[in-house]
Design a protein around this motif. Sequence first.
Motif, PDB file in Angstrom:
ATOM      1  N   VAL A 132       0.828  -1.209   0.000  1.00 30.18           N
ATOM      2  CA  VAL A 132       0.000   0.000   0.000  1.00 30.18           C
ATOM      3  C   VAL A 132       0.861   1.257   0.000  1.00 30.18           C
ATOM      4  O   VAL A 132       0.661   2.170  -0.804  1.00 30.18           O
ATOM      5  CB  VAL A 132      -0.936   0.014   1.230  1.00 30.18           C
ATOM      6  CG1 VAL A 132      -1.635   1.364   1.357  1.00 30.18           C
ATOM      7  CG2 VAL A 132      -1.965  -1.105   1.128  1.00 30.18           C
ATOM      8  N   ASN A 133       1.850   1.313   0.895  1.00 25.03           N
ATOM      9  CA  ASN A 133       2.558   2.569   1.162  1.00 25.03           C
ATOM     10  C   ASN A 133       3.964   2.659   0.579  1.00 25.03           C
ATOM     11  O   ASN A 133       4.603   3.707   0.698  1.00 25.03           O
ATOM     12  CB  ASN A 133       2.651   2.778   2.683  1.00 25.03           C
ATOM     13  CG  ASN A 133       1.292   2.906   3.325  1.00 25.03           C
ATOM     14  OD1 ASN A 133       0.549   3.828   3.024  1.00 25.03           O
ATOM     15  ND2 ASN A 133       0.958   1.970   4.210  1.00 25.03           N
ATOM     16  N   GLY A 134       4.472   1.601  -0.039  1.00 25.45           N
ATOM     17  CA  GLY A 134       5.841   1.607  -0.519  1.00 25.45           C
ATOM     18  C   GLY A 134       6.158   2.747  -1.470  1.00 25.45           C
ATOM     19  O   GLY A 134       5.365   3.086  -2.347  1.00 25.45           O
ATOM     20  N   ASP A 135       7.332   3.345  -1.278  1.00 22.43           N
ATOM     21  CA  ASP A 135       7.779   4.463  -2.121  1.00 22.43           C
ATOM     22  C   ASP A 135       9.303   4.482  -2.072  1.00 22.43           C
ATOM     23  O   ASP A 135       9.900   4.839  -1.061  1.00 22.43           O
ATOM     24  CB  ASP A 135       7.209   5.783  -1.615  1.00 22.43           C
ATOM     25  CG  ASP A 135       7.569   6.970  -2.499  1.00 22.43           C
ATOM     26  OD1 ASP A 135       8.407   6.814  -3.417  1.00 22.43           O
ATOM     27  OD2 ASP A 135       7.019   8.061  -2.280  1.00 22.43           O
ATOM     28  N   GLU A 136       9.937   4.088  -3.166  1.00 22.28           N
ATOM     29  CA  GLU A 136      11.397   3.980  -3.192  1.00 22.28           C
ATOM     30  C   GLU A 136      12.105   5.314  -2.987  1.00 22.28           C
ATOM     31  O   GLU A 136      13.290   5.343  -2.647  1.00 22.28           O
ATOM     32  CB  GLU A 136      11.842   3.352  -4.517  1.00 22.28           C
ATOM     33  CG  GLU A 136      11.419   1.900  -4.671  1.00 22.28           C
ATOM     34  CD  GLU A 136      11.877   1.289  -5.984  1.00 22.28           C
ATOM     35  OE1 GLU A 136      12.611   1.971  -6.733  1.00 22.28           O
ATOM     36  OE2 GLU A 136      11.498   0.138  -6.277  1.00 22.28           O
ATOM     37  N   ASN A 146      10.355  -0.786  -1.784  1.00 20.90           N
ATOM     38  CA  ASN A 146       9.746  -1.014  -3.087  1.00 20.90           C
ATOM     39  C   ASN A 146       8.622  -0.009  -3.283  1.00 20.90           C
ATOM     40  O   ASN A 146       8.106   0.552  -2.312  1.00 20.90           O
ATOM     41  CB  ASN A 146       9.184  -2.441  -3.172  1.00 20.90           C
ATOM     42  CG  ASN A 146       9.300  -3.025  -4.564  1.00 20.90           C
ATOM     43  OD1 ASN A 146       9.232  -2.306  -5.551  1.00 20.90           O
ATOM     44  ND2 ASN A 146       9.477  -4.345  -4.641  1.00 20.90           N
ATOM     45  N   ASP A 147       8.234   0.227  -4.526  1.00 19.60           N
ATOM     46  CA  ASP A 147       7.075   1.068  -4.792  1.00 19.60           C
ATOM     47  C   ASP A 147       5.805   0.252  -4.606  1.00 19.60           C
ATOM     48  O   ASP A 147       5.683  -0.871  -5.123  1.00 19.60           O
ATOM     49  CB  ASP A 147       7.114   1.615  -6.229  1.00 19.60           C
ATOM     50  CG  ASP A 147       8.077   2.765  -6.387  1.00 19.60           C
ATOM     51  OD1 ASP A 147       8.435   3.400  -5.370  1.00 19.60           O
ATOM     52  OD2 ASP A 147       8.479   3.053  -7.538  1.00 19.60           O
ATOM     53  N   GLY A 148       4.852   0.813  -3.858  1.00 22.35           N
ATOM     54  CA  GLY A 148       3.571   0.161  -3.635  1.00 22.35           C
ATOM     55  C   GLY A 148       2.517   0.671  -4.606  1.00 22.35           C
ATOM     56  O   GLY A 148       2.776   1.510  -5.476  1.00 22.35           O
ATOM     57  N   ALA A 153       0.160   4.036  -8.818  1.00 16.45           N
ATOM     58  CA  ALA A 153      -1.038   4.674  -9.367  1.00 16.45           C
ATOM     59  C   ALA A 153      -0.776   6.146  -9.660  1.00 16.45           C
ATOM     60  O   ALA A 153      -1.193   6.674 -10.702  1.00 16.45           O
ATOM     61  CB  ALA A 153      -2.202   4.533  -8.391  1.00 16.45           C
ATOM     62  N   SER A 154      -0.083   6.820  -8.755  1.00 14.82           N
ATOM     63  CA  SER A 154       0.223   8.235  -8.946  1.00 14.82           C
ATOM     64  C   SER A 154       1.216   8.443 -10.083  1.00 14.82           C
ATOM     65  O   SER A 154       1.049   9.328 -10.925  1.00 14.82           O
ATOM     66  CB  SER A 154       0.773   8.819  -7.642  1.00 14.82           C
ATOM     67  OG  SER A 154       1.100  10.181  -7.781  1.00 14.82           O
ATOM     68  N   ALA A 155       2.278   7.599 -10.121  1.00 15.52           N
ATOM     69  CA  ALA A 155       3.328   7.759 -11.135  1.00 15.52           C
ATOM     70  C   ALA A 155       2.818   7.428 -12.537  1.00 15.52           C
ATOM     71  O   ALA A 155       3.263   8.027 -13.520  1.00 15.52           O
ATOM     72  CB  ALA A 155       4.519   6.882 -10.779  1.00 15.52           C
ATOM     73  N   VAL A 299      -9.404   4.179 -10.014  1.00 10.40           N
ATOM     74  CA  VAL A 299      -9.490   5.598  -9.649  1.00 10.40           C
ATOM     75  C   VAL A 299      -8.715   5.788  -8.358  1.00 10.40           C
ATOM     76  O   VAL A 299      -8.949   5.072  -7.367  1.00 10.40           O
ATOM     77  CB  VAL A 299     -10.947   6.048  -9.457  1.00 10.40           C
ATOM     78  CG1 VAL A 299     -11.009   7.523  -9.039  1.00 10.40           C
ATOM     79  CG2 VAL A 299     -11.756   5.821 -10.730  1.00 10.40           C
ATOM     80  N   HIS A 300      -7.794   6.734  -8.366  1.00 13.17           N
ATOM     81  CA  HIS A 300      -7.031   7.104  -7.180  1.00 13.17           C
ATOM     82  C   HIS A 300      -7.761   8.262  -6.510  1.00 13.17           C
ATOM     83  O   HIS A 300      -7.822   9.364  -7.065  1.00 13.17           O
ATOM     84  CB  HIS A 300      -5.606   7.507  -7.574  1.00 13.17           C
ATOM     85  CG  HIS A 300      -4.720   7.795  -6.418  1.00 13.17           C
ATOM     86  ND1 HIS A 300      -3.486   8.409  -6.566  1.00 13.17           N
ATOM     87  CD2 HIS A 300      -4.849   7.561  -5.080  1.00 13.17           C
ATOM     88  CE1 HIS A 300      -2.924   8.542  -5.378  1.00 13.17           C
ATOM     89  NE2 HIS A 300      -3.733   8.039  -4.459  1.00 13.17           N
ATOM     90  N   ILE A 301      -8.341   8.006  -5.358  1.00 13.86           N
ATOM     91  CA  ILE A 301      -9.125   9.021  -4.637  1.00 13.86           C
ATOM     92  C   ILE A 301      -8.200   9.754  -3.665  1.00 13.86           C
ATOM     93  O   ILE A 301      -7.533   9.124  -2.835  1.00 13.86           O
ATOM     94  CB  ILE A 301     -10.288   8.378  -3.881  1.00 13.86           C
ATOM     95  CG1 ILE A 301     -11.138   7.548  -4.849  1.00 13.86           C
ATOM     96  CG2 ILE A 301     -11.151   9.434  -3.199  1.00 13.86           C
ATOM     97  CD1 ILE A 301     -12.140   6.642  -4.160  1.00 13.86           C
ATOM     98  N   THR A 302      -8.174  11.057  -3.765  1.00 10.10           N
ATOM     99  CA  THR A 302      -7.280  11.871  -2.918  1.00 10.10           C
ATOM    100  C   THR A 302      -8.073  12.933  -2.167  1.00 10.10           C
ATOM    101  O   THR A 302      -9.270  13.119  -2.384  1.00 10.10           O
ATOM    102  CB  THR A 302      -6.203  12.561  -3.778  1.00 10.10           C
ATOM    103  OG1 THR A 302      -6.845  13.451  -4.706  1.00 10.10           O
ATOM    104  CG2 THR A 302      -5.384  11.536  -4.569  1.00 10.10           C
ATOM    105  N   ASP A 303      -7.373  13.607  -1.258  1.00 12.67           N
ATOM    106  CA  ASP A 303      -7.924  14.762  -0.541  1.00 12.67           C
ATOM    107  C   ASP A 303      -9.177  14.416   0.256  1.00 12.67           C
ATOM    108  O   ASP A 303     -10.176  15.134   0.247  1.00 12.67           O
ATOM    109  CB  ASP A 303      -8.239  15.913  -1.508  1.00 12.67           C
ATOM    110  CG  ASP A 303      -7.031  16.353  -2.306  1.00 12.67           C
ATOM    111  OD1 ASP A 303      -5.992  16.647  -1.692  1.00 12.67           O
ATOM    112  OD2 ASP A 303      -7.114  16.375  -3.552  1.00 12.67           O
TER     113      ASP A 303
END
Length: 307
Positions: A132-136, A146-148, A153-155, A299-303
């Motif tokens: 879920v939270n991985g971010d290299e 690792n990238d999650g 989804a964002s990249a 769909v990436h839901i933000t905010d």
Amino acid sequence: MAAKDSLQKVTTGDLGTGGTLPREMFDEFFTEVQENAELLDRVRTVPVGQSDTRIPKIGVGERLRRAQGEDSTQNESGVNTDYVDIDCEKGSVYWSLTRETVEENPEREDLANTILSLMSQQWAVDTEDLGVNGDESDADAFINQNDGWLTIASARGMPTYSHTDGSGNAQPVRSDLFHNAIQTMEDKYERMDPIFVMSNSQVQQYSFHLTERESGLGDSVLFGDSELTPFDYDVLGLPTMPDTEALFTPAQNLIYALRYDVRVDVLSESDETFDNDLFAKYKIVGKDDFEIEDENAGVHITDIAAP
């Protein structure tokens, strides 16, 4: 034999060269990893033989039926034959067991094998968190393994729905969040049974909101007689999901790949075990990766306002 029961009986004699789990024991380990993590139990899980490899796409949301004339072969023109690139990274779970713990526990030597099973469960929990939270690019030593899925989804430019008002202020979880996310997704992906994935806190907040409504649904939610299925879509709450983000996507669009050669290292004779009076030191080592098959199928839901 259940996976958990089998893993509780793992001993050094069961392990292959270098501590590698035999294939049938790997299958049981992989099954237990899935069963001990809610999201991993629903995503597409793929065992792989190499760290850098490709797996075929399953064609999320794509039309696969083709015309076939009499006495003719099937025309595969246009059918999805693309691949997803997998790049596994090494990770480990490491712990020590003191001799006093073994000697004073009724299970004695069997305790070591029980702990091995518990650590495989910890691998599952940590893996889902990383998925879920991985971010290299993050500075945290756990997060940057690792990238999650959220980072991917964002990249990759997954369609985004920002849950804000006209002034750009984050809004709480209400029915309009689910409606607007559904409307953001292309219709062809909806037949793949997408699910909402959000934090446990936000699921609880939405449940509380429904109980405040003077309706039969509110009473059903309050007394646990009704599951949360806004607009007939499942909602999966995770303790590792950020409160401010959510995903709406078919579960099979999310991929978890694990290499076959999971290794269990057991060190019972060394200067450190002697000096510290340890029964043994243990380490589970594996290589895995997270991917998204089709960034448009979600769909990436933000905010989202914090509960």
